[in-house]
Design a protein around this motif. Structure first.
Motif, short mmCIF file in Angstrom:
data_model
loop_
_atom_site.label_atom_id
_atom_site.label_comp_id
_atom_site.label_asym_id
_atom_site.label_seq_id
_atom_site.Cartn_x
_atom_site.Cartn_y
_atom_site.Cartn_z
N PRO A 215 0.88 -1.05 0.01
CA PRO A 215 0.07 0.13 0.07
C PRO A 215 0.91 1.11 0.19
O PRO A 215 2.20 1.46 0.49
CB PRO A 215 -0.73 -0.19 1.21
CG PRO A 215 -0.81 -1.74 1.41
CD PRO A 215 0.41 -2.16 1.12
N GLU A 216 0.24 2.35 -0.77
CA GLU A 216 1.00 3.58 -0.69
C GLU A 216 1.44 4.06 0.70
O GLU A 216 0.77 3.99 1.91
CB GLU A 216 -0.01 4.66 -1.13
CG GLU A 216 0.68 6.05 -1.28
CD GLU A 216 -0.42 6.95 -1.86
OE1 GLU A 216 0.17 8.22 -2.14
OE2 GLU A 216 -1.42 6.59 -2.12
N GLY A 217 2.58 4.46 0.94
CA GLY A 217 3.34 4.86 2.25
C GLY A 217 3.96 3.79 2.99
O GLY A 217 4.57 3.92 4.01
N TYR A 218 3.76 2.38 2.55
CA TYR A 218 4.56 1.32 3.15
C TYR A 218 5.67 0.92 2.25
O TYR A 218 5.83 1.05 1.23
CB TYR A 218 3.48 0.21 3.35
CG TYR A 218 2.48 0.33 4.42
CD1 TYR A 218 2.66 -0.41 5.61
CD2 TYR A 218 1.38 0.92 4.30
CE1 TYR A 218 1.65 -0.34 6.41
CE2 TYR A 218 0.25 1.11 5.11
CZ TYR A 218 0.68 0.42 6.41
OH TYR A 218 -0.38 0.63 7.25
N LEU A 219 6.46 0.43 3.02
CA LEU A 219 7.80 -0.04 2.55
C LEU A 219 7.86 -1.62 2.57
O LEU A 219 8.40 -2.28 1.89
CB LEU A 219 9.24 0.60 3.21
CG LEU A 219 9.16 1.89 2.98
CD1 LEU A 219 10.55 2.22 4.06
CD2 LEU A 219 9.45 2.44 1.54
N PHE A 220 7.24 -2.00 3.58
CA PHE A 220 7.07 -3.64 3.86
C PHE A 220 5.63 -4.09 4.11
O PHE A 220 5.06 -3.05 5.16
CB PHE A 220 8.24 -4.01 4.68
CG PHE A 220 8.21 -5.54 5.14
CD1 PHE A 220 7.34 -5.90 6.11
CD2 PHE A 220 8.77 -6.55 4.22
CE1 PHE A 220 7.26 -7.18 6.65
CE2 PHE A 220 8.77 -7.84 4.59
CZ PHE A 220 8.13 -8.20 5.87
N VAL A 221 5.10 -5.10 3.70
CA VAL A 221 3.82 -5.67 4.47
C VAL A 221 4.13 -7.03 4.85
O VAL A 221 4.94 -7.74 3.72
CB VAL A 221 2.77 -5.29 3.54
CG1 VAL A 221 2.33 -3.73 3.46
CG2 VAL A 221 2.55 -6.09 2.11
N TRP A 222 3.36 -7.56 5.70
CA TRP A 222 3.36 -8.89 5.88
C TRP A 222 2.20 -9.54 5.17
O TRP A 222 1.11 -9.11 4.98
CB TRP A 222 2.98 -9.14 7.45
CG TRP A 222 4.02 -8.88 8.29
CD1 TRP A 222 4.25 -7.60 9.24
CD2 TRP A 222 5.14 -9.68 8.85
NE1 TRP A 222 5.29 -7.70 9.91
CE2 TRP A 222 5.81 -8.70 9.74
CE3 TRP A 222 5.48 -11.01 8.34
CZ2 TRP A 222 7.19 -9.15 10.19
CZ3 TRP A 222 6.93 -11.33 8.79
CH2 TRP A 222 7.76 -10.51 9.70
N LEU A 223 2.46 -10.80 4.83
CA LEU A 223 1.64 -11.47 3.79
C LEU A 223 0.92 -12.47 4.80
O LEU A 223 0.00 -13.17 4.32
CB LEU A 223 2.10 -12.19 2.62
CG LEU A 223 2.93 -11.22 1.53
CD1 LEU A 223 3.53 -12.03 0.28
CD2 LEU A 223 1.83 -10.14 1.17
N GLU A 224 1.57 -12.70 5.78
CA GLU A 224 0.94 -13.55 7.06
C GLU A 224 0.92 -12.79 8.55
O GLU A 224 1.36 -11.84 8.11
CB GLU A 224 1.92 -15.00 7.06
CG GLU A 224 1.68 -15.82 5.92
CD GLU A 224 2.79 -17.11 6.17
OE1 GLU A 224 3.47 -17.14 7.08
OE2 GLU A 224 2.78 -17.92 5.12
N ASP A 225 0.46 -13.56 9.01
CA ASP A 225 0.56 -13.05 10.54
C ASP A 225 1.92 -12.78 10.94
O ASP A 225 2.67 -13.44 10.88
CB ASP A 225 -0.50 -13.62 11.66
CG ASP A 225 -1.87 -13.54 11.52
OD1 ASP A 225 -2.47 -12.81 10.78
OD2 ASP A 225 -2.72 -14.50 11.90
N SER A 226 2.20 -11.50 11.55
CA SER A 226 3.47 -11.41 11.92
C SER A 226 3.72 -12.00 13.17
O SER A 226 2.82 -12.32 13.91
CB SER A 226 3.77 -9.72 12.16
OG SER A 226 2.98 -9.17 13.23
N PRO A 227 5.16 -12.25 13.73
CA PRO A 227 5.53 -13.02 14.50
C PRO A 227 5.19 -12.27 15.89
O PRO A 227 5.23 -10.92 15.79
CB PRO A 227 7.13 -12.93 14.97
CG PRO A 227 7.42 -12.97 13.23
CD PRO A 227 6.39 -12.13 12.58
N ASP A 228 4.61 -12.57 16.99
CA ASP A 228 4.11 -12.24 18.23
C ASP A 228 4.70 -12.86 19.51
O ASP A 228 4.12 -14.29 19.60
CB ASP A 228 2.48 -12.04 18.14
CG ASP A 228 2.02 -11.19 19.22
OD1 ASP A 228 2.68 -10.64 19.80
OD2 ASP A 228 0.91 -11.54 19.64
N PRO A 229 5.63 -12.56 20.23
CA PRO A 229 6.07 -10.95 20.02
C PRO A 229 7.06 -10.96 18.92
O PRO A 229 7.68 -11.99 18.41
CB PRO A 229 6.79 -10.83 21.44
CG PRO A 229 7.13 -12.20 21.72
CD PRO A 229 6.40 -13.17 21.21
#
Length: 566
Positions: free
Chosen positions: A473-487
């Motif tokens: 998306p506009e303004g993003y440099l990186f996006v998760w395609l799955e749920d991000s690690p937590d924590p």
């Protein structure tokens, strides 16, 4: 003496008709000026109009129509005012001929003379110039000087015509001309606006035809004349060039010269059309053209932006069509015309070439011409694509092609890098798919156009998608395609030393991308993207990220959502 007196009396009264004892030869005729061309000679029963100067043999003048300012008008062989010798002397004359007629006494006023003016037994000399000649049996004479090979229509009663003319008397004297004012004479035919003879003589004429129309006095201005230029009893000659012709009942006429096949769509009221034209009058004289300006005429159809005849003529046209349109003046510029360009009551002919048209409600039209069998991923907003294209006008004129460049263009969709219509047309495509996308101007370059693109032009793109990199998306440099690690921080801290330098951060991000769990912005150097992401997380700018810095950044994002990368 009694017999002589009787004969002299008959001569004097002009009623002597059958007396043959004195032959015509007794009248001496000297024809000292004879016209080269003589279409007709004076005969008994004809009407004549002539000037004369009457003298005695010694040259003394006793009478003159020139001095009176009024030529003599009478009927040869009938008019009782004329002495027999003069009646005989004018027979055989041509218009513009000059004669010296010497009349012996017995064919003049004989032994009695005429009062105190003409002594008895006097020979008279008349210098005569014939000005006009006609007969009550005459009709309007028409001589066609030139007639066009193609004549689609001729003048009929109730038509309105525009014509140029030179008007002369029978002796060649010019009494009027439309050429001197550089304006046609405009009138209805057969409605009583013209003299009877001209009303008759103009019937049957074609546009561009030239005629000589000879009108006898009783079908012209009769014994009244007109103004000071046309004397009473004058035969009139009109040399006429018909310039224009129409009828008040005429409608727009359309002659289709070329129509593309197939014609996918026809223009309707409310459409906006771009067309080239040549404008001429009916005689072929050009008055305007869009071609020298190298710019189409652009207008809405059926909304009053152009003359009403053109509004009608443009309805139903196809793109690429050529048609000839004839518009009568009541559907054009009327009786007043417009400036110096179009005279009043002018019929206009337009040769049109329809370049394109659209409706302000039109959407981008997409036609898929080829789609690969395997199509698992399609283009969308934020994706980086590479594509081939040809851009043309609706008439097929090629404007641009990606083949003109070393490499096909790349664009990130949804980012305003291409015109809106093209952006729409490139979305939803598979790699290898081909499309034809038609973009109306309100989704293209608008009314003003662009570099090499005319204003209000509909554009046609032939597209092929070559490469596709899914974007973020506009303004993003990186996006998760799955749920991000937590924590998240323990995952980032790959060596578990409670701090994450740039190198470790870079290795983590590249691993996520390679294993399909995340995606970086395409089209940008990945190391630059990773460095920007790292700098954004390194709150104290000490070259490493700690758990507190990551937590603080996450809390700020929760309080004020922004386009952070992690």
């Amino acid at each position: 003496m009694e017999a002589k007196f009787t004969v002299a009396f008959l001569y004097l009264s002009g009623l002597f008709q059958g007396y043959n004892s004195n032959p015509l030869g007794d009248v001496i005729i000297e024809r000292y000026s004879v016209p080269t061309f003589c279409s007709r000679e004076v005969q008994t029963g004809d009407y004549v109009r002539y000037n004369y100067v009457g003298t005695f043999t010694d040259g003394k003048k006793f009478d003159s129509s020139v001095d009176k300012g009024t030529p003599f008008v009478g009927q040869v062989g009938v008019d009782s005012r004329v002495i027999p010798g003069l009646d005989k002397g004018v027979q055989g004359m041509c218009v513009n001929e000059r004669r010296k007629i010497t009349i012996p006494p017995h064919l003049a006023y004989g032994v009695l003379g005429a009062g105190t003016v003409i002594p008895p037994d006097t020979t008279l000399v008349f210098d005569v110039v014939l000005l006009d000649l006609w007969n009550l049996e005459d009709k309007v004479q028409i001589r066609t000087l030139h007639k066009p090979e193609i004549c689609k229509r001729t003048v009929e009663p109730s038509d309105f015509i525009r014509y140029h003319f030179n008007g002369t008397l029978l002796n060649g004297t010019l009494f009027d001309s439309s050429y001197s004012t550089n304006m046609t004479y405009d009138t209805y035919v057969g409605q009583g606006y013209l003299i009877k003879g001209l009303d008759q003589g103009l019937l049957g004429m074609c546009i561009g035809e030239r005629r000589s129309i000879i009108v006898p006095p009783f079908l012209a201005y009769e014994d009244k004349g007109y103004d000071t230029k046309i004397p009473p009893h004058a035969t009139l000659i009109f040399h006429v060039l018909l310039v224009d012709l129409f009828n008040a009942k005429d409608d727009v006429t359309v002659e289709i010269q070329e129509i593309p096949q197939p014609c996918v769509r026809k223009a309707q009221v409310g459409d906006y059309v771009r067309y080239h034209y040549n404008g001429t009058f009916q005689d072929g004289t050009a008055f305007d053209s869009s071609y020298p300006r190298n710019s189409t005429y652009n207008t809405y159809i059926g909304m009053g932006y152009v003359i009403s005849g053109m509004d009608k003529a443009l309805q139903g046209v196809c793109v690429g069509e050529r048609r000839r349109v004839t518009i009568p003046p009541h559907l054009a510029y009327g009786e007043n015309g417009t400036g110096d360009l179009i005279p009043g009551s002018a019929v206009l002919i337009f040769d049109l070439h329809i370049v394109d048209f659209h409706n302000p409600q039109d959407l981008v039209d997409i036609k898929v011409t080829h789609k690969p069998e395997a199509c698992n991923v399609t283009s969308g907003e934020n994706d980086l694509i590479q594509y081939r294209y040809n851009c043309s006008l609706l008439d097929g004129t090629l404007l641009y092609s990606s083949d003109q460049y070393d490499k096909p263009p790349r664009a990130t969709l949804g980012m305003g890098q291409v015109i809106e219509g093209l952006d729409q047309g490139l979305q939803g495509m598979c790699v290898g798919e081909r499309r034809v996308v038609t973009v109306p101007p309100h989704f293209g370059h608008g009314e003003n156009g662009g570099v090499g693109v005319p204003g209000s032009a509909v554009l046609v793109f032939q597209l092929e998608l070559l490469e596709l990199q899914k974007g973020v998306p506009e303004g993003y440099l990186f996006v998760w395609l799955e749920d991000s690690p937590d924590p998240l921080f323990p995952a980032l801290d790959m060596n578990q030393d409670q701090e994450v330098p740039l190198e470790e951060f870079s290795a983590f991000i590249k691993l996520q991308v390679s294993e399909g769990r995340g995606r970086m912005r395409p089209g940008v150097d990945e190391n630059t993207v990773i460095k920007d992401m790292f700098t954004n997380q390194d709150r104290n700018k000490d070259g490493k990220i700690t758990a507190d810095e990551l937590k603080l950044k996450t809390d700020e994002d929760d309080e004020a959502p922004s386009h952070d990368e992690l």
